[in-house]
Design a protein around this motif. Structure first.
Motif, PDB file in Angstrom:
ATOM      1  N   HIS A 324       0.831  -1.211   0.000  1.00  0.00           N
ATOM      2  CA  HIS A 324       0.000   0.000   0.000  1.00  0.00           C
ATOM      3  C   HIS A 324       0.870   1.268   0.000  1.00  0.00           C
ATOM      4  CE1 HIS A 324      -3.951  -1.967   0.675  1.00  0.00           C
ATOM      5  NE2 HIS A 324      -3.181  -2.923   1.194  1.00  0.00           N
ATOM      6  N   TYR A 325       0.201   2.409  -0.081  1.00  0.00           N
ATOM      7  CA  TYR A 325       0.845   3.721  -0.073  1.00  0.00           C
ATOM      8  C   TYR A 325       1.777   3.918  -1.265  1.00  0.00           C
ATOM      9  CZ  TYR A 325      -0.937   3.789   4.713  1.00  0.00           C
ATOM     10  OH  TYR A 325      -1.750   3.732   5.819  1.00  0.00           O
ATOM     11  N   LEU A 326       1.457   3.291  -2.404  1.00  0.00           N
ATOM     12  CA  LEU A 326       2.227   3.517  -3.627  1.00  0.00           C
ATOM     13  C   LEU A 326       2.191   4.999  -3.977  1.00  0.00           C
ATOM     14  CD1 LEU A 326       3.639   2.671  -6.291  1.00  0.00           C
ATOM     15  CD2 LEU A 326       1.350   2.262  -7.230  1.00  0.00           C
ATOM     16  N   THR A 327       3.359   5.554  -4.237  1.00  0.00           N
ATOM     17  CA  THR A 327       3.410   6.964  -4.607  1.00  0.00           C
ATOM     18  C   THR A 327       4.475   7.168  -5.678  1.00  0.00           C
ATOM     19  OG1 THR A 327       3.527   9.212  -3.707  1.00  0.00           O
ATOM     20  CG2 THR A 327       5.076   7.612  -2.823  1.00  0.00           C
ATOM     21  N   THR A 328       4.572   8.375  -6.166  1.00  0.00           N
ATOM     22  CA  THR A 328       5.524   8.732  -7.222  1.00  0.00           C
ATOM     23  C   THR A 328       5.595  10.253  -7.248  1.00  0.00           C
ATOM     24  OG1 THR A 328       6.065   8.450  -9.566  1.00  0.00           O
ATOM     25  CG2 THR A 328       3.729   8.708  -9.027  1.00  0.00           C
ATOM     26  N   HIS A 329       5.983  10.822  -8.356  1.00  0.00           N
ATOM     27  CA  HIS A 329       5.887  12.268  -8.567  1.00  0.00           C
ATOM     28  C   HIS A 329       4.992  12.532  -9.770  1.00  0.00           C
ATOM     29  CE1 HIS A 329      10.102  12.534  -6.616  1.00  0.00           C
ATOM     30  NE2 HIS A 329       9.178  12.860  -5.724  1.00  0.00           N
ATOM     31  N   SER A 330       4.176  13.551  -9.671  1.00  0.00           N
ATOM     32  CA  SER A 330       3.497  14.035 -10.868  1.00  0.00           C
ATOM     33  C   SER A 330       4.515  14.845 -11.665  1.00  0.00           C
ATOM     34  CB  SER A 330       2.284  14.886 -10.498  1.00  0.00           C
ATOM     35  OG  SER A 330       2.637  15.881  -9.545  1.00  0.00           O
ATOM     36  N   VAL A 423      -1.989  -3.012 -10.203  1.00  0.00           N
ATOM     37  CA  VAL A 423      -1.585  -1.753  -9.587  1.00  0.00           C
ATOM     38  C   VAL A 423      -2.770  -0.794  -9.609  1.00  0.00           C
ATOM     39  CG1 VAL A 423      -0.026   0.222  -9.729  1.00  0.00           C
ATOM     40  CG2 VAL A 423       0.824  -2.068 -10.247  1.00  0.00           C
ATOM     41  N   HIS A 424      -3.072  -0.209  -8.471  1.00  0.00           N
ATOM     42  CA  HIS A 424      -4.143   0.779  -8.352  1.00  0.00           C
ATOM     43  C   HIS A 424      -3.493   2.114  -7.985  1.00  0.00           C
ATOM     44  CE1 HIS A 424      -7.324  -2.346  -8.316  1.00  0.00           C
ATOM     45  NE2 HIS A 424      -6.369  -3.066  -7.735  1.00  0.00           N
ATOM     46  N   PHE A 425      -3.654   3.089  -8.846  1.00  0.00           N
ATOM     47  CA  PHE A 425      -3.051   4.402  -8.569  1.00  0.00           C
ATOM     48  C   PHE A 425      -3.930   5.497  -9.153  1.00  0.00           C
ATOM     49  CE2 PHE A 425      -0.551   8.113  -9.624  1.00  0.00           C
ATOM     50  CZ  PHE A 425       0.122   8.352  -8.422  1.00  0.00           C
ATOM     51  N   SER A 426      -4.191   6.508  -8.360  1.00  0.00           N
ATOM     52  CA  SER A 426      -4.911   7.691  -8.833  1.00  0.00           C
ATOM     53  C   SER A 426      -4.498   8.884  -7.989  1.00  0.00           C
ATOM     54  CB  SER A 426      -6.426   7.475  -8.761  1.00  0.00           C
ATOM     55  OG  SER A 426      -6.836   7.269  -7.415  1.00  0.00           O
ATOM     56  N   TYR A 427      -4.646  10.074  -8.557  1.00  0.00           N
ATOM     57  CA  TYR A 427      -4.313  11.294  -7.828  1.00  0.00           C
ATOM     58  C   TYR A 427      -5.449  11.685  -6.889  1.00  0.00           C
ATOM     59  CZ  TYR A 427      -0.499  12.131 -11.154  1.00  0.00           C
ATOM     60  OH  TYR A 427       0.639  12.032 -11.906  1.00  0.00           O
ATOM     61  N   SER A 428      -5.082  12.244  -5.747  1.00  0.00           N
ATOM     62  CA  SER A 428      -6.071  12.793  -4.821  1.00  0.00           C
ATOM     63  C   SER A 428      -6.383  14.237  -5.217  1.00  0.00           C
ATOM     64  CB  SER A 428      -5.519  12.763  -3.394  1.00  0.00           C
ATOM     65  OG  SER A 428      -4.426  13.667  -3.259  1.00  0.00           O
ATOM     66  N   LYS A 429      -7.384  14.825  -4.556  1.00  0.00           N
ATOM     67  CA  LYS A 429      -7.698  16.232  -4.808  1.00  0.00           C
ATOM     68  C   LYS A 429      -6.513  17.124  -4.459  1.00  0.00           C
ATOM     69  CE  LYS A 429     -12.716  15.906  -4.214  1.00  0.00           C
ATOM     70  NZ  LYS A 429     -13.895  16.366  -3.431  1.00  0.00           N
TER      71      LYS A 429
END
Length: 533
Positions: A324-330, A423-429
């Motif tokens: 969990h907590y997959l992240t990256t950079h926009s 993989v589940h990834f989406s941007y938050s508000k």
């Protein structure tokens, strides 16, 4: 029978590797040697006679520019440390262990799922221009489950083709991490020396110095030249510095010169073996689908943001935060143009970074000419341009969300029998708001350097995409409910099992992650050294 004089620091084990002889053959020929890992400097060692066909089998050894160990032999060894993966984190752990331990009898093994691909970073290969390398990366890498992310299964991993930018995370971005700020800065300094990070790559470049002055005068007083992982030392005293651009292969090379270790490629780790909440080894599959159990007191996972949690979950090692907590950079870029007449004829390369601040949750960067700050590799002869096209970009912080995750699909398995991942990834508000600020900040940067739009009268704004800066799926922390590892990278509840790749980074921050991964991996290696005394 042949006689070999051992060089300084050589042991029976690495003589076997370098002479392409099975250790099992050397031991009975040399009963005077007490241990395969004893220092044999200057001693006579008996070697078996060469086979009749030796010397004519170039194709058998053409890729062995680093000693390799068969899995069958590794299965007969009890390792003190076994590393899974050979990218930035795996290479850093190995380098630090070899540097600090020297010849001490400890046994280290490394397994890599991929094959030998390139012997160095692509910048160091004269035929590999930047555009050609981009096309090459698309061919040899693997897309991740309908995302922008890509993985590279090869010895050296993505460090073979990374961009070499190596900034530190700003202190405010690491304030909540489970280690003291001064300790992280200490390990950043070690990592920078190991990777040859320099702030002087563009020294003497008019392109960089003129635009730096414009940025400073506009108010971007924190703009600095790119910190780049390039060895700028000239060849001198007969010591050749030809491996300029950094990859983890440089760490393996230095480790190899300090002490022996075992390395197997095309060796896919498929299961972590534990006994009574303690790691006992791993099960590995060879390319021909044969299974081998490798025993180890300590296992360090450095397989990638996606493959490390996959291996943990497939092995039945659970934790609320694992995967969990997959992240990256926009990532957002905007193109603009500069009047070529404003610059001297000898232009030079451009590489500037503006670190994030608490009121600016993104890192700004600008490079050029159009081929990038590494344009010295471009040999095409082009006419002098009236306009210089530049594409400043921004890396935005991405919120750590529990829902962004890697999960197993037990109904579908790969060729080695391991469940594939989704993989589940989406941007938050919050992420979307940061992207809006990134666009605004990049337009300010273009104004600061006196750039103007193209023929259409507007700046060319690219789409916001995910950078290949994935991290967070095994992040470190003090709370097992919100982290996969403790402050040293050890999986909660499993003694001797560690993580040392991008996945352990607690939050995305805004800086390119490779330097941080190497720094944290070296710190984990130091902790292992204390534990394995």
């Amino acid at each position: 029978m042949r006689i070999y004089i051992a060089k300084y620091g050589e042991t029976l084990r690495n003589i076997a590797q370098r002479q392409n002889v099975a250790l099992e053959e050397l031991v009975p020929l040399n009963p005077q040697v007490a241990s395969p890992d004893a220092n044999l400097s200057g001693r006579q060692i008996k070697l078996p006679p060469p086979s009749a066909s030796a010397g004519n089998r170039i194709t058998d050894f053409k890729n062995e520019w680093i000693p390799l160990t068969p899995l069958t032999r590794m299965a007969q060894t009890d390792y003190d440390v076994l590393i899974v993966g050979s990218g930035a984190g795996g290479g850093a752990v190995l380098w630090r262990l070899c540097q600090q331990w020297g010849i001490n009898g400890k046994k280290i093994g490394v397994v890599e799922a991929g094959d030998l691909l390139l012997p160095t970073h692509f910048y160091n290969i004269p035929t590999m221009s930047h555009p050609r390398a981009g096309r090459y990366f698309e061919k040899v890498s693997t897309p991740v489950d309908q995302t922008m992310f890509r993985e590279l299964y090869a010895f050296g991993g993505r460090t073979l083709l990374w961009g070499l930018l190596a900034p530190r995370m700003p202190a405010f971005e690491t304030a909540d991490w489970p280690l003291p700020a001064n300790e992280l800065q200490f390990y950043y300094s070690i990592a920078e020396r190991a990777m040859n990070v320099t702030p002087f790559y563009q020294k003497g470049s008019y392109f960089t110095s003129i635009l730096l002055d414009r940025l400073h005068n506009y108010g971007f007083i924190d703009a600095i030249p790119f910190p780049v992982a390039v060895d700028q030392e000239a060849t001198k005293y007969g010591q050749i510095h030809s491996n300029a651009a950094f990859s983890s292969i440089a760490l393996f090379a230095e480790a190899l010169n300090r002490r022996p270790f075992d390395l197997a490629v095309n060796s896919r780790a498929v299961e972590i073996i534990t006994e009574n909440k303690r790691v006992a080894g791993i099960r590995v599959m060879s390319a021909d689908k044969k299974s081998h159990v490798l025993k180890a007191k300590t296992v360090v996972l450095a397989a990638s943001t996606f493959q490390t949690p996959r291996l943990l979950l497939a092995s039945g090692i659970t934790g609320r935060a694992i995967g969990h907590y997959l992240t990256t950079h926009s990532l957002l870029g905007i193109a603009g143009y500069l009047d070529r007449k404003q610059f001297p004829e000898v232009l030079g390369n451009l590489g500037i970074v503006i670190p994030a601040r608490e009121d600016r949750p993104f890192q700004l960067g600008i490079d050029g000419p159009p081929q990038g700050y590494n344009a010295y590799q471009q040999y095409q002869i082009e006419p002098l341009q009236e306009q210089l096209r530049i594409v400043p970009g921004a890396f935005g912080a991405v919120e750590s969300q529990f829902e962004n995750r890697v999960e197993l699909d037990s109904a579908v398995r790969d060729e080695f029998g391991v469940p594939v991942i989704h993989v589940h990834f989406s941007y938050s508000k919050k992420d979307e708001e940061v992207i809006r600020q990134m666009k605004e900040g990049t337009l300010q940067l273009l104004s600061a350097v006196q750039a103007h739009p193209g023929e259409g009268g507007t700046f060319e704004v690219g789409p916001a995409v995910e950078a290949i800066h994935d991290s967070g799926t095994c992040r470190m922390g003090n709370d097992p409910d919100t982290s996969a590892t403790d402050r040293y990278g050890q999986i909660h509840g499993i003694s001797g099992l560690y993580v040392a790749d991008n996945s352990v980074i607690p939050s995305s921050g805004t800086a390119n992650p490779t330097l941080t991964t190497v720094a944290l991996a070296i710190r984990t290696a130091d902790y292992l050294i204390r534990q394995l005394k």
